[in-house]
Design a protein around this motif. Structure first.
Motif, short mmCIF file in Angstrom:
data_model
loop_
_atom_site.label_atom_id
_atom_site.label_comp_id
_atom_site.label_asym_id
_atom_site.label_seq_id
_atom_site.Cartn_x
_atom_site.Cartn_y
_atom_site.Cartn_z
N ALA A 133 -23.52 27.98 6.09
CA ALA A 133 -24.18 28.81 7.10
C ALA A 133 -24.19 28.11 8.45
O ALA A 133 -23.92 28.74 9.49
N TYR A 193 -22.21 29.83 11.53
CA TYR A 193 -22.99 30.40 12.63
C TYR A 193 -23.19 29.41 13.78
O TYR A 193 -22.85 29.69 14.93
N LEU A 218 -31.98 28.30 10.49
CA LEU A 218 -31.36 28.48 9.18
C LEU A 218 -32.08 27.68 8.11
O LEU A 218 -32.24 28.15 6.98
#
Length: 147
Positions: A34, A38, A75
């Motif tokens: 992730a 991102y 996150l």
């Protein structure tokens, strides 16, 4: 005798440890992907839009750097991971090696703060010292009653 028995304390410790371990172990792969998908992708795009000569300019690199930091934190919170952690340390080390390896300390040297900030830190101790000296002189002139 306390509220918890030793068996209850042991179960509680094992539960907390298992939850921590599952959160940490689940964070290694999914969290790393992730962050890569991102945060690092966006940071790389932002840095590529800057001229290479501005990569060592802190005012120019602060917004993408701050956004990267906030992204990794966001996150971590969403995925119930610890932050900062080993992955974050390694990520920032790699990014510093990739983008900021050639930056010298020029322009980033420490400077004295402005006088409106520095002034009170100088004036206050001087005034307290003068006040204490005046108080000692005043008390020494009026020494009656002091043994």
């Amino acid at each position: 005798m306390g509220l918890y028995t030793s068996q209850t304390k042991l179960i509680l410790v094992l539960f907390v440890s298992a939850h921590s371990f599952s959160s940490v172990s689940g964070c290694n792969g999914a969290y790393e992907r992730a962050i890569s998908d991102y945060c690092v992708t966006k940071f790389s795009q932002d840095m590529d839009t800057l001229e290479r000569s501005l990569w060592c300019s802190w005012p120019d690199t602060l917004p993408p750097y701050r956004e990267l930091t906030n992204c990794t934190l966001f996150l971590a919170l969403k995925m119930d991971c610890f932050w900062p952690n080993r992955l974050i340390d390694e990520l920032f080390t790699r990014l510093h090696q990739a983008y900021f390896y050639n930056c010298t300390l020029n322009g980033r040297l420490l400077h004295d703060p402005p006088m409106h900030i520095l002034g009170p830190f100088i004036a206050l101790p001087v005034l307290v010292t003068l006040l204490m000296a005046a108080l000692v002189v005043c008390r020494s002139k009026h020494s009656e009653g002091i043994i």
